[in-house]
Design a protein around this motif. Structure first.
Motif, PDB file in Angstrom:
ATOM      1  N   VAL A 171      11.684  12.716   6.116  1.00  0.00           N
ATOM      2  CA  VAL A 171      12.462  11.546   6.503  1.00  0.00           C
ATOM      3  C   VAL A 171      11.620  10.293   6.281  1.00  0.00           C
ATOM      4  CG1 VAL A 171      13.551  10.351   8.443  1.00  0.00           C
ATOM      5  CG2 VAL A 171      13.795  12.847   8.201  1.00  0.00           C
ATOM      6  N   ASP A 172      12.158   9.343   5.542  1.00  0.00           N
ATOM      7  CA  ASP A 172      11.385   8.097   5.377  1.00  0.00           C
ATOM      8  C   ASP A 172      12.148   6.847   5.810  1.00  0.00           C
ATOM      9  OD1 ASP A 172      13.032   7.532   3.201  1.00  0.00           O
ATOM     10  OD2 ASP A 172      11.371   6.844   1.946  1.00  0.00           O
ATOM     11  N   ALA A 173      13.412   6.983   6.163  1.00  0.00           N
ATOM     12  CA  ALA A 173      14.143   5.845   6.746  1.00  0.00           C
ATOM     13  C   ALA A 173      15.239   6.410   7.634  1.00  0.00           C
ATOM     14  CB  ALA A 173      14.729   4.959   5.654  1.00  0.00           C
ATOM     15  N   VAL A 174      15.463   5.749   8.724  1.00  0.00           N
ATOM     16  CA  VAL A 174      16.419   6.233   9.717  1.00  0.00           C
ATOM     17  C   VAL A 174      17.451   5.150   9.956  1.00  0.00           C
ATOM     18  CG1 VAL A 174      16.656   6.949  12.122  1.00  0.00           C
ATOM     19  CG2 VAL A 174      14.681   7.707  10.791  1.00  0.00           C
ATOM     20  N   GLY A 175      18.734   5.522   9.855  1.00  0.00           N
ATOM     21  CA  GLY A 175      19.803   4.559  10.097  1.00  0.00           C
ATOM     22  C   GLY A 175      20.038   4.356  11.587  1.00  0.00           C
ATOM     23  N   PRO A 176      20.980   3.471  11.927  1.00  0.00           N
ATOM     24  CA  PRO A 176      21.301   3.246  13.347  1.00  0.00           C
ATOM     25  C   PRO A 176      21.845   4.519  13.998  1.00  0.00           C
ATOM     26  CG  PRO A 176      22.328   1.590  11.912  1.00  0.00           C
ATOM     27  CD  PRO A 176      21.758   2.635  11.028  1.00  0.00           C
ATOM     28  N   ASP A 177      21.661   4.648  15.266  1.00  0.00           N
ATOM     29  CA  ASP A 177      22.248   5.734  16.064  1.00  0.00           C
ATOM     30  C   ASP A 177      21.721   7.116  15.707  1.00  0.00           C
ATOM     31  OD1 ASP A 177      23.854   3.709  17.149  1.00  0.00           O
ATOM     32  OD2 ASP A 177      25.340   3.992  15.552  1.00  0.00           O
ATOM     33  N   VAL A 178      20.483   7.189  15.259  1.00  0.00           N
ATOM     34  CA  VAL A 178      19.870   8.498  15.020  1.00  0.00           C
ATOM     35  C   VAL A 178      18.772   8.679  16.052  1.00  0.00           C
ATOM     36  CG1 VAL A 178      18.479   9.900  13.447  1.00  0.00           C
ATOM     37  CG2 VAL A 178      20.353   8.522  12.546  1.00  0.00           C
TER      38      VAL A 178
ATOM     39  N   PRO B 151      20.233   4.415   4.429  1.00  0.00           N
ATOM     40  CA  PRO B 151      20.985   5.268   5.352  1.00  0.00           C
ATOM     41  C   PRO B 151      21.896   4.455   6.263  1.00  0.00           C
ATOM     42  CG  PRO B 151      18.684   5.092   6.036  1.00  0.00           C
ATOM     43  CD  PRO B 151      18.795   4.386   4.724  1.00  0.00           C
ATOM     44  N   GLY B 152      23.125   4.919   6.419  1.00  0.00           N
ATOM     45  CA  GLY B 152      24.073   4.258   7.310  1.00  0.00           C
ATOM     46  C   GLY B 152      23.952   4.814   8.717  1.00  0.00           C
ATOM     47  N   PRO B 153      24.887   4.436   9.597  1.00  0.00           N
ATOM     48  CA  PRO B 153      24.833   4.944  10.972  1.00  0.00           C
ATOM     49  C   PRO B 153      24.831   6.468  11.011  1.00  0.00           C
ATOM     50  CG  PRO B 153      26.452   3.178  10.766  1.00  0.00           C
ATOM     51  CD  PRO B 153      25.991   3.495   9.381  1.00  0.00           C
ATOM     52  N   GLY B 154      23.931   7.037  11.776  1.00  0.00           N
ATOM     53  CA  GLY B 154      23.858   8.488  11.911  1.00  0.00           C
ATOM     54  C   GLY B 154      23.160   9.194  10.767  1.00  0.00           C
ATOM     55  N   GLN B 155      22.704   8.409   9.782  1.00  0.00           N
ATOM     56  CA  GLN B 155      22.110   9.034   8.593  1.00  0.00           C
ATOM     57  C   GLN B 155      20.601   8.814   8.519  1.00  0.00           C
ATOM     58  OE1 GLN B 155      24.363   7.095   5.460  1.00  0.00           O
ATOM     59  NE2 GLN B 155      25.775   8.838   5.329  1.00  0.00           N
ATOM     60  N   VAL B 156      19.972   9.678   7.737  1.00  0.00           N
ATOM     61  CA  VAL B 156      18.555   9.482   7.406  1.00  0.00           C
ATOM     62  C   VAL B 156      18.406   9.516   5.894  1.00  0.00           C
ATOM     63  CG1 VAL B 156      17.592  10.428   9.542  1.00  0.00           C
ATOM     64  CG2 VAL B 156      18.098  11.975   7.630  1.00  0.00           C
ATOM     65  N   ARG B 157      17.371   8.843   5.426  1.00  0.00           N
ATOM     66  CA  ARG B 157      17.007   8.970   4.013  1.00  0.00           C
ATOM     67  C   ARG B 157      15.808   9.904   3.911  1.00  0.00           C
ATOM     68  NH1 ARG B 157      15.587   3.645   1.688  1.00  0.00           N
ATOM     69  NH2 ARG B 157      13.452   4.111   2.340  1.00  0.00           N
ATOM     70  N   ILE B 158      15.857  10.784   2.945  1.00  0.00           N
ATOM     71  CA  ILE B 158      14.829  11.804   2.790  1.00  0.00           C
ATOM     72  C   ILE B 158      14.164  11.631   1.434  1.00  0.00           C
ATOM     73  CG2 ILE B 158      14.494  14.300   2.528  1.00  0.00           C
ATOM     74  CD1 ILE B 158      17.108  14.386   4.429  1.00  0.00           C
ATOM     75  N   ARG B 159      12.856  11.600   1.447  1.00  0.00           N
ATOM     76  CA  ARG B 159      12.093  11.690   0.204  1.00  0.00           C
ATOM     77  C   ARG B 159      12.063  13.158  -0.173  1.00  0.00           C
ATOM     78  NH1 ARG B 159      10.384   7.498  -3.170  1.00  0.00           N
ATOM     79  NH2 ARG B 159      10.236   5.634  -1.888  1.00  0.00           N
ATOM     80  N   VAL B 160      12.722  13.494  -1.237  1.00  0.00           N
ATOM     81  CA  VAL B 160      12.858  14.906  -1.608  1.00  0.00           C
ATOM     82  C   VAL B 160      11.535  15.413  -2.167  1.00  0.00           C
ATOM     83  CG1 VAL B 160      14.096  16.545  -3.071  1.00  0.00           C
ATOM     84  CG2 VAL B 160      15.297  14.552  -2.127  1.00  0.00           C
ATOM     85  N   SER B 161      11.107  16.567  -1.690  1.00  0.00           N
ATOM     86  CA  SER B 161       9.925  17.180  -2.284  1.00  0.00           C
ATOM     87  C   SER B 161      10.272  18.456  -3.043  1.00  0.00           C
ATOM     88  CB  SER B 161       8.872  17.466  -1.213  1.00  0.00           C
ATOM     89  OG  SER B 161       9.448  18.183  -0.150  1.00  0.00           O
ATOM     90  N   ALA B 162      11.349  19.122  -2.664  1.00  0.00           N
ATOM     91  CA  ALA B 162      11.755  20.331  -3.386  1.00  0.00           C
ATOM     92  C   ALA B 162      13.255  20.515  -3.176  1.00  0.00           C
ATOM     93  CB  ALA B 162      10.997  21.551  -2.874  1.00  0.00           C
ATOM     94  N   CYS B 163      13.897  21.118  -4.160  1.00  0.00           N
ATOM     95  CA  CYS B 163      15.321  21.417  -4.008  1.00  0.00           C
ATOM     96  C   CYS B 163      15.625  22.706  -4.748  1.00  0.00           C
ATOM     97  CB  CYS B 163      16.184  20.278  -4.547  1.00  0.00           C
ATOM     98  SG  CYS B 163      17.947  20.525  -4.204  1.00  0.00           S
ATOM     99  N   GLY B 164      16.193  23.635  -4.046  1.00  0.00           N
ATOM    100  CA  GLY B 164      16.533  24.921  -4.645  1.00  0.00           C
ATOM    101  C   GLY B 164      17.693  24.784  -5.615  1.00  0.00           C
ATOM    102  N   VAL B 165      17.745  25.717  -6.548  1.00  0.00           N
ATOM    103  CA  VAL B 165      18.815  25.767  -7.543  1.00  0.00           C
ATOM    104  C   VAL B 165      19.686  26.970  -7.206  1.00  0.00           C
ATOM    105  CG1 VAL B 165      19.324  26.060  -9.993  1.00  0.00           C
ATOM    106  CG2 VAL B 165      17.336  24.712  -9.278  1.00  0.00           C
ATOM    107  N   CYS B 166      20.989  26.720  -7.070  1.00  0.00           N
ATOM    108  CA  CYS B 166      21.913  27.746  -6.588  1.00  0.00           C
ATOM    109  C   CYS B 166      23.042  27.919  -7.600  1.00  0.00           C
ATOM    110  CB  CYS B 166      22.478  27.309  -5.239  1.00  0.00           C
ATOM    111  SG  CYS B 166      23.817  28.331  -4.617  1.00  0.00           S
ATOM    112  N   ARG B 167      23.657  29.085  -7.576  1.00  0.00           N
ATOM    113  CA  ARG B 167      24.783  29.321  -8.474  1.00  0.00           C
ATOM    114  C   ARG B 167      25.901  28.296  -8.256  1.00  0.00           C
ATOM    115  NH1 ARG B 167      25.832  32.813 -12.011  1.00  0.00           N
ATOM    116  NH2 ARG B 167      24.055  34.088 -11.457  1.00  0.00           N
ATOM    117  N   THR B 168      26.046  27.822  -7.022  1.00  0.00           N
ATOM    118  CA  THR B 168      27.072  26.801  -6.770  1.00  0.00           C
ATOM    119  C   THR B 168      26.780  25.527  -7.562  1.00  0.00           C
ATOM    120  OG1 THR B 168      27.472  27.724  -4.587  1.00  0.00           O
ATOM    121  CG2 THR B 168      28.206  25.473  -4.942  1.00  0.00           C
ATOM    122  N   ASP B 169      25.499  25.211  -7.763  1.00  0.00           N
ATOM    123  CA  ASP B 169      25.174  24.055  -8.608  1.00  0.00           C
ATOM    124  C   ASP B 169      25.711  24.268 -10.021  1.00  0.00           C
ATOM    125  OD1 ASP B 169      23.668  22.730  -6.540  1.00  0.00           O
ATOM    126  OD2 ASP B 169      22.023  24.118  -6.944  1.00  0.00           O
TER     127      ASP B 169
END
Ligand SMILES: [Zn+2]
Ligand SMILES: [Zn+2]
Length: 325
Positions: A63-70, A20-38
């Motif tokens: 959240v498993d990693a946090v970038g600077p400025d979060v 993750p860069g400044p202002g960002q977080v890294r997320i360990r994904v556990s679920a993700c919905g499927v949408c018509r836009t996909d």
């Protein structure tokens, strides 16, 4: 994992964990919905998709990693990542509570790699805390089907007699919110979709029938979740004078020419684009109070293509969700 569109691997990659860069977080994904836009992304129906991208914009994880400025998120926090992934904060749309229209906005699973993955990086300011009482898989559809559905419902104004065209992930949530608000729901499905019509009635629709015909009475508003242009004139014919037809999708097949007569009497056709963070905060506070119950069909991450195929064929009951890890 590789998803294929028209024989070409469009979506790919299993890389080292992103940092993750400044202002960002890294997320360990556990679920993700499927949408018509996909589906629209995978099918190349949206403009400016110039590179391979990981789809998925209804991301639930930790959240498993946090970038600077979060400062608003910490490792271990459960969050949801929606379609709106970044806005400039400076343009006149951003400064007038219309960040959904920011011309520089970037979207998750489109310009930003999304959640059909084990990990994702997101701008912390655009992540939502999620209400308790929802498992990760059941929370995922709240993040687009719920959010965009809620914004669409708001665009329908105070309409009491509400038509929903296309009874998939979004409509199954909107129907519950609409009933909670005291509205009457009329559901339109593909002709002959008895199962879909029964599903709509089970969620409070007082009538469910084929989209080719009228409802038993004139509607005050209709929301189109199905991406079929011919439904626009059909819905205009179904609403009373002053009625609103809200097109909720990001992409729709061409709308056929229609006589001015069915638009006259101050009927309105409008679209809904994206979401604002305020939509998200409002809806995620409202959902547990309704309470919205999401019906999901789960697939493993490696089953993403099957989930997309089932969505394409209209063979999902409620929302499709990839369960990761
Ligand atoms: Zn979506
Ligand atoms: Zn902006």
């Amino acid at each position: 994992m590789v998803l294929e569109a028209a024989g070409q691997p469009l979506v790919a990659r299993s890389l080292a964990l992103p940092v993750p860069g400044p202002g960002q977080v890294r997320i360990r994904v556990s679920a993700c919905g499927v949408c018509r836009t996909d589906l629209h992304v995978v099918d190349g129906e949206l403009p400016d998709l110039g590179r391979p991208v990981v789809p998925g914009h209804q991301v639930v994880g930790t959240v498993d990693a946090v970038g600077p400025d979060v400062d608003r998120l910490r490792p271990g926090d459960r969050v949801g990542v929606p379609w709106l992934g970044w806005t400039c904060g400076e343009c006149r749309f951003c400064r007038s509570e219309r960040e959904n229209l920011c011309p520089r906005a970037r979207f998750t699973g489109y310009q930003i790699d999304g959640g059909f993955a084990q990990a994702a990086v997101a701008d912390a300011r655009f992540c939502f805390p999620l209400p308790g009482g929802y498992s990760d898989a059941h929370a995922a559809p709240l993040l687009c089907a719920g959010l965009i559905g809620y914004r669409s419902l708001r665009m329908a104004g105070e309409a009491e007699r509400l038509g929903l065209y296309g009874f998939g992930a979004a409509a199954h949530i909107v129907a519950q919110v609409a009933r909670h608000q005291g509205r009457r729901v009329f559901a339109f499905t593909r002709p002959g979709d008895d199962e879909g019509q029964e599903f709509a009635r089970s969620l409070g629709a007082e009538w469910a029938g084929d989209s080719t015909g009228p409802a038993p009475e004139l509607l005050e508003a209709a929301i189109l979740f199905a991406p079929a242009g011919p439904l626009v004139p059909a819905a205009l014919r179904a609403v009373e004078p002053g009625g609103v037809v809200v097109c909720a999708g990001i992409h729709m097949s061409d709308i056929p020419a229609f006589p001015y007569r069915i638009l006259w009497e101050e009927r309105v056709v409008r679209s809904v684009a994206n979401l604002t963070r305020r939509d998200g905060e409002e809806f995620l506070a409202l959902a547990p109070r309704v309470p919205v119950r999401t019906e999901v069909e789960t697939f493993p991450l490696a089953g993403a293509n099957e989930a997309l195929a089932r969505l394409r064929e209209g063979r999902l009951r409620g929302a499709g969700v990839l369960v990761v890890g």
